[in-house]
Motif scaffolding. Structure first.
Motif, mmCIF file in Angstrom:
data_model
loop_
_atom_site.group_PDB
_atom_site.id
_atom_site.type_symbol
_atom_site.label_atom_id
_atom_site.label_comp_id
_atom_site.label_asym_id
_atom_site.label_seq_id
_atom_site.Cartn_x
_atom_site.Cartn_y
_atom_site.Cartn_z
ATOM 1 N N LYS A 156 0.826 -1.206 0.000
ATOM 2 C CA LYS A 156 0.000 0.000 0.000
ATOM 3 C C LYS A 156 0.860 1.255 0.000
ATOM 4 N N ASN A 157 1.992 1.193 0.694
ATOM 5 C CA ASN A 157 2.878 2.345 0.812
ATOM 6 C C ASN A 157 4.025 2.331 -0.196
ATOM 7 N N ASN A 158 3.912 1.469 -1.212
ATOM 8 C CA ASN A 158 4.933 1.375 -2.278
ATOM 9 C C ASN A 158 6.330 1.101 -1.724
ATOM 10 N N LYS A 159 6.401 0.193 -0.748
ATOM 11 C CA LYS A 159 7.659 -0.134 -0.090
ATOM 12 C C LYS A 159 8.302 -1.415 -0.638
ATOM 13 N N ILE A 160 7.697 -2.019 -1.640
ATOM 14 C CA ILE A 160 8.271 -3.194 -2.297
ATOM 15 C C ILE A 160 8.451 -2.874 -3.769
ATOM 16 N N GLY A 161 9.677 -3.021 -4.265
ATOM 17 C CA GLY A 161 9.966 -2.634 -5.643
ATOM 18 C C GLY A 161 9.587 -3.684 -6.669
ATOM 19 N N LEU A 162 10.137 -4.886 -6.521
ATOM 20 C CA LEU A 162 9.906 -5.973 -7.474
ATOM 21 C C LEU A 162 9.373 -7.195 -6.738
ATOM 22 N N ILE A 163 8.491 -7.926 -7.396
ATOM 23 C CA ILE A 163 7.997 -9.197 -6.866
ATOM 24 C C ILE A 163 8.266 -10.271 -7.907
ATOM 25 N N TYR A 164 9.036 -11.263 -7.497
ATOM 26 C CA TYR A 164 9.403 -12.376 -8.377
ATOM 27 C C TYR A 164 8.927 -13.658 -7.722
ATOM 28 N N PHE A 165 8.045 -14.385 -8.397
ATOM 29 C CA PHE A 165 7.469 -15.556 -7.750
ATOM 30 C C PHE A 165 7.105 -16.642 -8.756
ATOM 31 N N GLU A 166 6.954 -17.846 -8.225
ATOM 32 C CA GLU A 166 6.513 -18.985 -9.036
ATOM 33 C C GLU A 166 5.003 -19.097 -8.944
#
Length: 242
Positions: free
Chosen positions: A175-185
């Motif tokens: 919500k606060n844009n604190k995660i840049g990239l998400i890489y997942f299976e």
């Protein structure tokens, strides 16, 4: 020259091959992540479902100065992880599960450690359950608060079908844009019971200011898609790295 190149591409296609530029964007998730992460920083990575440290090796090869928090709930697998990363600077292994809520959770350990999951095996899964144990679970939001982590450059999640629950536990960070990239299976097949649909996970991330970068290396079972890796980027993070 262009006509010759086009003829070569068409011939390759007729022979069953696809011609691409070497290391083209969208082919290698780790090289793609490098396009977004600022080069003058020490990127912080959350490695959820670390197993024995395979991702640590690839992240360190791509981002030598990165700081990694690696999570593995299985005690036996965690011991191997700890041993494998003991000489890696900036890597902290945690014997914890990550999900949507804080508290104890039953974890099913498989004869193949990379098939162990919080979900029950289904028709296209393999191996067998050899142990069920109660493990401690934390959310990403709680972990970031406890460890005073202001932001995460890369959230990697490979939890055998439990990734959606991992994302739900990062609600405030997203919500606060604190995660840049998400890489997942993502698993498309019926490998485990009660798997979320791709459109549900996709919409969840899109609604939290992420956009799809690419989908990588489809694996197939019985002539249909079984699983693949996906990379999403936060819109604000993308603007900063542009």
């Amino acid at each position: 020259m262009h006509t010759l190149k086009r003829a070569a591409v068409e011939l390759a296609y007729k022979l069953g091959y696809v011609v691409k530029r070497k290391s083209a964007f969208g082919d290698n998730p780790f090289l793609d992540m490098k396009q977004f992460v600022p080069g003058d920083t020490k990127p912080l990575i959350l490695d959820i479902g670390a197993n024995i440290g395979q991702s640590v090796t690839r992240f360190k090869a791509t981002f030598p100065s990165c700081v990694i928090h690696s999570f593995e709930p299985s005690l036996e697998t965690f011991r191997k992880l700890s041993q494998n990363v003991s000489n890696q600077e900036g890597v902290s292994p945690w014997n914890l599960a990550v999900g949507a809520a804080v508290g104890p959770k039953t974890f099913s350990e498989n004869t193949h450690s990379d098939m162990s999951s919080f979900l029950e095996l289904s028709s296209t899964g393999w191996g067998k359950i050899i142990n069920k144990s109660t493990v401690d679970m934390v959310t990403i939001d709680k972990f970031m608060e406890d460890q005073k982590i202001p932001s995460v450059d890369i959230l990697k999640s490979d939890t055998q079908g439990y990734d959606f629950e991992v994302f739900k536990g990062a609600e405030q960070a997203m919500k606060n844009n604190k995660i840049g990239l998400i890489y997942f299976e993502f698993i498309f097949s019926e490998m485990y019971k009660h798997l979320p649909a791709f459109d549900e996970v996709f919409r969840y991330l899109i609604d939290r200011n992420f956009v799809l970068v690419s989908i990588y290396e489809f694996a197939h079972q019985n002539r249909v898609a079984s699983w693949s890796d996906a990379l999403f980027v936060n819109k604000e993070y993308n603007k900063k790295s542009a």
